[in-house]
Scaffold this motif. Structure first.
Motif, PDB file in Angstrom:
ATOM      1  N   ARG A 150      12.980  -0.697  -2.544  1.00 53.30           N
ATOM      2  CA  ARG A 150      11.655  -0.949  -1.994  1.00 53.30           C
ATOM      3  C   ARG A 150      10.584  -0.026  -2.587  1.00 53.30           C
ATOM      4  O   ARG A 150       9.388  -0.308  -2.471  1.00 53.30           O
ATOM      5  CB  ARG A 150      11.680  -0.789  -0.469  1.00 53.30           C
ATOM      6  CG  ARG A 150      12.429  -1.897   0.247  1.00 53.30           C
ATOM      7  CD  ARG A 150      12.353  -1.748   1.748  1.00 53.30           C
ATOM      8  NE  ARG A 150      13.173  -0.649   2.227  1.00 53.30           N
ATOM      9  CZ  ARG A 150      14.451  -0.757   2.555  1.00 53.30           C
ATOM     10  NH1 ARG A 150      15.065  -1.934   2.432  1.00 53.30           N
ATOM     11  NH2 ARG A 150      15.133   0.274   2.995  1.00 53.30           N
ATOM     12  N   LEU A 151      10.996   1.057  -3.188  1.00 51.26           N
ATOM     13  CA  LEU A 151      10.041   1.988  -3.772  1.00 51.26           C
ATOM     14  C   LEU A 151       9.598   1.504  -5.152  1.00 51.26           C
ATOM     15  O   LEU A 151      10.381   0.872  -5.877  1.00 51.26           O
ATOM     16  CB  LEU A 151      10.661   3.379  -3.905  1.00 51.26           C
ATOM     17  CG  LEU A 151      11.062   4.092  -2.612  1.00 51.26           C
ATOM     18  CD1 LEU A 151      11.681   5.441  -2.936  1.00 51.26           C
ATOM     19  CD2 LEU A 151       9.859   4.264  -1.694  1.00 51.26           C
ATOM     20  N   LEU A 184       3.226  -6.204   1.390  1.00 47.78           N
ATOM     21  CA  LEU A 184       2.349  -5.203   0.782  1.00 47.78           C
ATOM     22  C   LEU A 184       2.251  -5.411  -0.729  1.00 47.78           C
ATOM     23  O   LEU A 184       3.241  -5.727  -1.395  1.00 47.78           O
ATOM     24  CB  LEU A 184       2.862  -3.798   1.080  1.00 47.78           C
ATOM     25  CG  LEU A 184       2.786  -3.296   2.522  1.00 47.78           C
ATOM     26  CD1 LEU A 184       3.402  -1.899   2.623  1.00 47.78           C
ATOM     27  CD2 LEU A 184       1.355  -3.278   3.014  1.00 47.78           C
ATOM     28  N   THR A 185       1.065  -5.189  -1.258  1.00 44.03           N
ATOM     29  CA  THR A 185       0.866  -5.295  -2.700  1.00 44.03           C
ATOM     30  C   THR A 185       1.370  -4.029  -3.395  1.00 44.03           C
ATOM     31  O   THR A 185       1.671  -3.021  -2.749  1.00 44.03           O
ATOM     32  CB  THR A 185      -0.617  -5.502  -3.021  1.00 44.03           C
ATOM     33  OG1 THR A 185      -1.349  -4.344  -2.576  1.00 44.03           O
ATOM     34  CG2 THR A 185      -1.155  -6.740  -2.300  1.00 44.03           C
ATOM     35  N   LYS A 186       1.427  -4.095  -4.726  1.00 43.51           N
ATOM     36  CA  LYS A 186       1.852  -2.921  -5.484  1.00 43.51           C
ATOM     37  C   LYS A 186       0.887  -1.754  -5.278  1.00 43.51           C
ATOM     38  O   LYS A 186       1.303  -0.600  -5.200  1.00 43.51           O
ATOM     39  CB  LYS A 186       1.938  -3.274  -6.976  1.00 43.51           C
ATOM     40  CG  LYS A 186       3.070  -4.227  -7.316  1.00 43.51           C
ATOM     41  CD  LYS A 186       3.139  -4.460  -8.823  1.00 43.51           C
ATOM     42  CE  LYS A 186       4.295  -5.382  -9.174  1.00 43.51           C
ATOM     43  NZ  LYS A 186       4.384  -5.634 -10.644  1.00 43.51           N
ATOM     44  N   ALA A 187      -0.399  -2.076  -5.181  1.00 45.79           N
ATOM     45  CA  ALA A 187      -1.392  -1.020  -4.960  1.00 45.79           C
ATOM     46  C   ALA A 187      -1.192  -0.353  -3.595  1.00 45.79           C
ATOM     47  O   ALA A 187      -1.299   0.873  -3.458  1.00 45.79           O
ATOM     48  CB  ALA A 187      -2.795  -1.601  -5.055  1.00 45.79           C
ATOM     49  N   ASP A 188      -0.866  -1.169  -2.579  1.00 38.34           N
ATOM     50  CA  ASP A 188      -0.619  -0.605  -1.254  1.00 38.34           C
ATOM     51  C   ASP A 188       0.620   0.279  -1.253  1.00 38.34           C
ATOM     52  O   ASP A 188       0.635   1.361  -0.651  1.00 38.34           O
ATOM     53  CB  ASP A 188      -0.456  -1.729  -0.228  1.00 38.34           C
ATOM     54  CG  ASP A 188      -1.759  -2.464   0.032  1.00 38.34           C
ATOM     55  OD1 ASP A 188      -2.819  -1.865  -0.227  1.00 38.34           O
ATOM     56  OD2 ASP A 188      -1.710  -3.628   0.486  1.00 38.34           O
ATOM     57  N   LEU A 244       7.839   0.057   4.754  1.00 41.96           N
ATOM     58  CA  LEU A 244       7.975  -0.861   3.621  1.00 41.96           C
ATOM     59  C   LEU A 244       8.935  -1.999   3.939  1.00 41.96           C
ATOM     60  O   LEU A 244       8.713  -3.147   3.529  1.00 41.96           O
ATOM     61  CB  LEU A 244       8.461  -0.088   2.391  1.00 41.96           C
ATOM     62  CG  LEU A 244       7.470   0.897   1.759  1.00 41.96           C
ATOM     63  CD1 LEU A 244       8.157   1.694   0.660  1.00 41.96           C
ATOM     64  CD2 LEU A 244       6.249   0.168   1.203  1.00 41.96           C
ATOM     65  N   LYS A 245       9.988  -1.694   4.661  1.00 42.54           N
ATOM     66  CA  LYS A 245      10.972  -2.718   5.008  1.00 42.54           C
ATOM     67  C   LYS A 245      10.379  -3.776   5.927  1.00 42.54           C
ATOM     68  O   LYS A 245      10.663  -4.972   5.776  1.00 42.54           O
ATOM     69  CB  LYS A 245      12.181  -2.053   5.666  1.00 42.54           C
ATOM     70  CG  LYS A 245      13.281  -3.020   6.057  1.00 42.54           C
ATOM     71  CD  LYS A 245      14.449  -2.281   6.697  1.00 42.54           C
ATOM     72  CE  LYS A 245      15.543  -3.254   7.110  1.00 42.54           C
ATOM     73  NZ  LYS A 245      16.677  -2.539   7.758  1.00 42.54           N
ATOM     74  N   GLU A 246       9.561  -3.339   6.908  1.00 38.27           N
ATOM     75  CA  GLU A 246       8.999  -4.275   7.880  1.00 38.27           C
ATOM     76  C   GLU A 246       7.704  -4.922   7.401  1.00 38.27           C
ATOM     77  O   GLU A 246       7.178  -5.806   8.076  1.00 38.27           O
ATOM     78  CB  GLU A 246       8.732  -3.542   9.203  1.00 38.27           C
ATOM     79  CG  GLU A 246       9.979  -2.982   9.867  1.00 38.27           C
ATOM     80  CD  GLU A 246      10.960  -4.072  10.241  1.00 38.27           C
ATOM     81  OE1 GLU A 246      10.493  -5.206  10.536  1.00 38.27           O
ATOM     82  OE2 GLU A 246      12.174  -3.805  10.242  1.00 38.27           O
ATOM     83  N   HIS A 247       7.181  -4.487   6.267  1.00 38.90           N
ATOM     84  CA  HIS A 247       5.938  -5.065   5.729  1.00 38.90           C
ATOM     85  C   HIS A 247       6.154  -5.472   4.269  1.00 38.90           C
ATOM     86  O   HIS A 247       5.593  -4.880   3.345  1.00 38.90           O
ATOM     87  CB  HIS A 247       4.783  -4.067   5.827  1.00 38.90           C
ATOM     88  CG  HIS A 247       4.456  -3.668   7.232  1.00 38.90           C
ATOM     89  ND1 HIS A 247       5.227  -2.777   7.952  1.00 38.90           N
ATOM     90  CD2 HIS A 247       3.432  -4.045   8.058  1.00 38.90           C
ATOM     91  CE1 HIS A 247       4.691  -2.607   9.154  1.00 38.90           C
ATOM     92  NE2 HIS A 247       3.617  -3.371   9.244  1.00 38.90           N
TER      93      HIS A 247
END
Length: 603
Positions: free
Chosen positions: A453-454, A423-427, A417-420
Motif C-alpha cells: 500500500r505504500l 486515495l490518489t498517488k499525491a494523497d 490507506l487500507k480503508e481508503h
C-alpha cells in the motif's frame, strides 16, 4: 379503627355523626374527638352543619388517607406508631389540621417535633430516609423546614471525625473481604473517611445537590472526598448505554444530573479529578446537549491532564448523523489546548526544539499524549468516512518531539490507506510524508518494506535507511573491536619495553607466557567479531521483492562510483559505504566489471 375497602370505621357503641372523605376514602367518625384537637376540623364541621350535611371532603390532604388516619387515631387517644417513613407525612397532616398547642397542650404537632429532634435527626440513616420522603410532600415539607433540618443533620454527621462514628460494615465500594477481616475492622473501629458517600447516593438530584452544598460549606471535607462522592453518584445514576442516555424518558433527568455534578466539582487547583471521569461527563454533556458553557468548562479541565487519558476514553460518539463515528474535532481541540498549556507552563517553543534536532528531557506528559494520539489515530483510521484532512491535522497537532519513534504513526497510516483505497498517488505521498522513516524500529521497517500500500519511493527509502543502519551498526562494532585490539597492543608494547632491561630467567619465562596469552586473546576477539558480523548480516536479509528493489537502487550507485573512480583520491562521501550492503560488495568484487555492466543494463 376498622378498615373495609375504601371505608374506615371506629369501633364504638356510639353511632358516627360525620363522614370525612380523603382521596375517595371515607372515614366514619365522631365530631367530639376531632373538635377537641383540630382548629381546621372545627371550622369544616361548622360549615357542614350550616349546609345541613354530615360529609366533609378534603382532596388536597398532605400524606393522603394514611396520614389522616394517624391524626384521627391521635384524636381518639389510640396508640400511634411513628417512624422515619411516616413521620413527615404525619407532621404535614397535623399542620394542615392545625393540631397546635393553642387547641390542646401536648397536641400532635408538639409530639411529632419531639420525636423528630430526639430520635430521627440524631440517626444518620433515619435522617436520609426522612429527607427522601419530603419530595412527595412538597411544598409542605419545605415550609416546615424539614428538608433543611435533615440536610443539616446529614452534613454535620458526614463532617464528623470518623473515630466518633458508630458504623456497621456495609461498604459495597470496597473489594470483598473475609468475615474475620470485617470483625477485626469493627473491633478496631477503623471507619474510612468516605463512609458516608454510598448512603447519600440514594438521594434524588435536587436533594443531593443541596446536601453536597451543605457538606462543602462546612469546610471540613477535602476536595478529594468531594470528587469521590461525585464519582460514586455518577456511577450510580448515569447509564453507560448510549440509547438510555438519549432516550426521551431519561434525557431530562440525565441532563439535570450531569449539570449538577459539574456544578459541584471543586474549583480549587489543588483538587485533581481523574481524566477518565471528566471525559465521561463530557460525553454525557455532548449527548444530552447541556450547552457550550459546561462543555468548555470540562474541556479546559481535561486538557490540563490529557496525558492521563486512554484511547477508549477519547472515543466519544459523534452526534452528527451520516458523518464519522467519533467526534474527531473534539479531540483535535483537546490536543490543541494541551499544547497551548504545555508551552505556557514550560515556556518552551517546541518548534525551536525540533530545529535543534533534540528532545527536551522531562516532557513525559508530551510523550504520553503523543502515544495517546497515535493510538487514537489507529482507532479512527478504520472509519471510511474520516477525511484525510482531519487525519493529517490531528497528526500535525503535535510536535515531532512527542514521537521518539514513528511505529504508532506508521500503523495508523497503514490502516488509513487500507480503508481508503480511493486515495490518489499525491494523497498517499502527502500522507507518507508525515512519517520520519529514520524513526521506524527494525520490526516496523521490515513490515514497511513489504507493504504494497505504500508508494514505491517510500519502500526504497525504508530499504535504504535500513541498510544504512546495518552499516552503521557493523561500523560501530568494528571500531569497538579495533579499539580493544589497539589497547591490547599498546599494553603489550609497554610490557616489552620494560622487558628490554636485563632480567632473570624467571622473568623471561613469564614474558613468554604473557606473549602466548596475548596471541590467544587476539585470536578469540577476531573470531567473535567475525561471528557477530555474520549474524548481523543474516538478520538483515530482506524479502525477495525488497531485495530486487534495493539491487536496482545500489546498481545506480555503483555505476556513479565507477564513473568517478579515476578522479577520487579517497573514499567518496557521496556513495554509500561498502559495508552498507555486504552481499552486494562481495558480489561486485568477485564478478568484476562485466557483472556491474550486466546489473546496470537491467536497471
Amino acid at each position: 379503627m376498622l378498615v373495609m375497602c375504601c371505608c374506615r370505621f371506629v369501633s364504638s357503641e356510639l353511632a358516627t355523626d360525620v363522614i370525612i372523605i380523603v382521596d375517595e376514602v371515607k372515614f366514619y367518625l365522631h365530631k367530639f374527638p376531632l373538635l377537641s384537637k383540630s382548629y381546621r376540623l372545627q371550622r369544616l364541621i361548622l360549615e357542614a352543619n350550616c349546609e345541613d350535611t354530615d360529609k366533609i371532603t378534603m382532596n388536597d390532604f398532605p400524606g393522603g388517607p394514611r396520614a389522616f388516619e394517624i391524626c384521627a387515631k391521635f384524636c381518639y387517644g389510640m396508640t400511634v406508631t411513628l417512624n422515619a417513613y411516616n413521620v413527615v407525612a404525619a407532621r404535614c397532616a397535623a399542620e394542615y389540621l392545625e393540631m397546635t398547642e393553642d387547641v390542646e397542650k401536648g397536641n400532635l404537632i408538639y409530639k411529632i417535633e419531639v420525636f423528630l429532634n430526639s430520635s430521627v435527626l440524631r440517626s444518620w440513616r433515619d435522617s436520609i430516609i426522612v429527607l427522601q420522603t419530603t419530595t412527595s410532600l412538597m411544598p409542605w415539607s419545605e415550609e416546615l423546614k424539614i428538608e433543611g433540618r435533615c440536610i443539616d443533620s446529614i452534613a454535620s454527621k458526614s463532617s464528623a471525625d470518623p473515630s466518633s462514628v458508630h458504623w456497621s460494615y456495609t461498604y459495597n465500594n470496597r473489594p470483598i473481604i473475609s468475615d474475620n477481616k470485617i470483625t477485626e475492622i469493627q473491633q478496631k473501629n477503623l471507619v474510612p473517611k468516605d463512609w458516608w458517600i454510598e448512603d447519600i447516593c440514594e438521594l434524588d438530584v435536587d436533594l443531593y445537590k443541596r446536601t453536597m452544598v451543605a457538606i462543602k460549606s462546612r469546610g471540613r471535607m477535602s476536595s478529594d472526598l468531594i470528587i469521590e462522592a461525585l464519582k460514586a453518584y455518577a456511577m450510580r445514576w448515569l447509564p453507560d448505554s448510549y440509547d438510555t442516555l438519549v432516550a426521551d424518558d431519561y434525557i431530562r433527568r440525565n441532563k439535570s444530573l450531569v449539570e449538577t455534578i459539574i456544578w459541584l466539582l471543586p474549583s480549587d487547583k489543588a483538587s485533581v479529578c481523574s481524566c477518565r471521569f471528566l471525559l465521561k461527563l463530557l460525553k454525557v454533556v455532548i449527548l444530552v446537549d447541556s450547552g457550550c458553557f459546561l462543555k468548555e468548562e470540562l474541556m479546559n479541565r481535561i486538557s490540563t491532564q490529557l496525558d492521563k487519558a486512554t484511547v477508549k476514553d477519547l472515543l466519544i460518539p459523534s452526534r452528527s448523523s451520516g458523518e464519522i463515528s467519533y467526534d474527531v474535532p473534539l479531540v483535535q481541540s483537546l490536543v490543541n489546548r494541551f499544547m497551548m498549556q504545555e508551552r505556557s507552563a514550560r515556556d518552551l517553543d517546541y518548534d525551536d526544539c525540533e530545529n535543534r534536532g533534540g528532545l527536551v528531557l522531562g516532557h513525559a506528559s508530551l510523550l504520553s499524549v503523543g502515544k495517546l494520539v497515535d493510538g487514537y489515530l489507529v482507532e479512527i483510521g478504520s472509519d471510511p468516512k474520516l477525511s484525510m484532512s482531519s487525519f493529517v491535522d490531528l497528526v500535525q497537532s503535535l510536535p515531532d518531539a512527542a514521537r521518539p519513534t514513528h511505529d504508532g504513526l506508521y500503523a495508523a497510516i497503514d490502516i488509513f490507506l487500507k480503508e481508503h483505497p480511493e486515495l490518489t498517488k499525491a494523497d498517499k505521498k502527502k500522507l507518507c510524508s508525515l512519517l520520519d522513516l529514520k524513526k521506524l524500529t527494525p520490526g516496523a521497517s521490515i513490515h514497511a518494506a513489504q507493504n504494497d500500500r505504500l508508494p514505491l519511493r517510500v519502500v526504497v527509502q525504508v530499504l535504504f535507511f535500513e541498510q544504512m543502519r546495518a552499516a552503521s551498526t557493523a561500523g560501530t562494532l568494528k571500531a569497538a573491536t579495533n579499539s580493544i585490539l589497539n589497547g591490547s597492543t599498546r599494553l603489550t608494547g609497554e610490557v616489552e619495553e620494560e622487558w628490554e632491561a636485563p632480567a632473570s630467567d624467571n622473568c623471561k619465562s613469564l614474558e613468554k607466557q604473557l606473549r602466548f596469552l596475548k596471541v590467544e586473546e587476539d585470536e578469540r576477539l577476531r573470531r567473535e567479531t567475525k561471528n557477530e558480523n555474520e549474524k548481523d548480516n543474516k538478520s538483515r536479509l530482506l524479502p525477495s521483492r525488497s531485495r530486487r528493489i534495493l539491487d536496482k537502487f545500489w546498481a545506480g550507485k555503483v555505476q556513479v562510483v565507477q564513473n568517478n573512480r579515476s578522479s577520487e583520491t579517497s573514499g567518496s562521501s557521496q556513495s554509500p559505504p561498502t559495508s552498507a550492503n555486504p552481499v552486494e560488495a562481495s558480489t561486485t568484487k568477485s564478478s568484476g566489471s562485466s557483472s556491474r555492466h550486466r546489473r546496470h543494463s537491467v536497471s
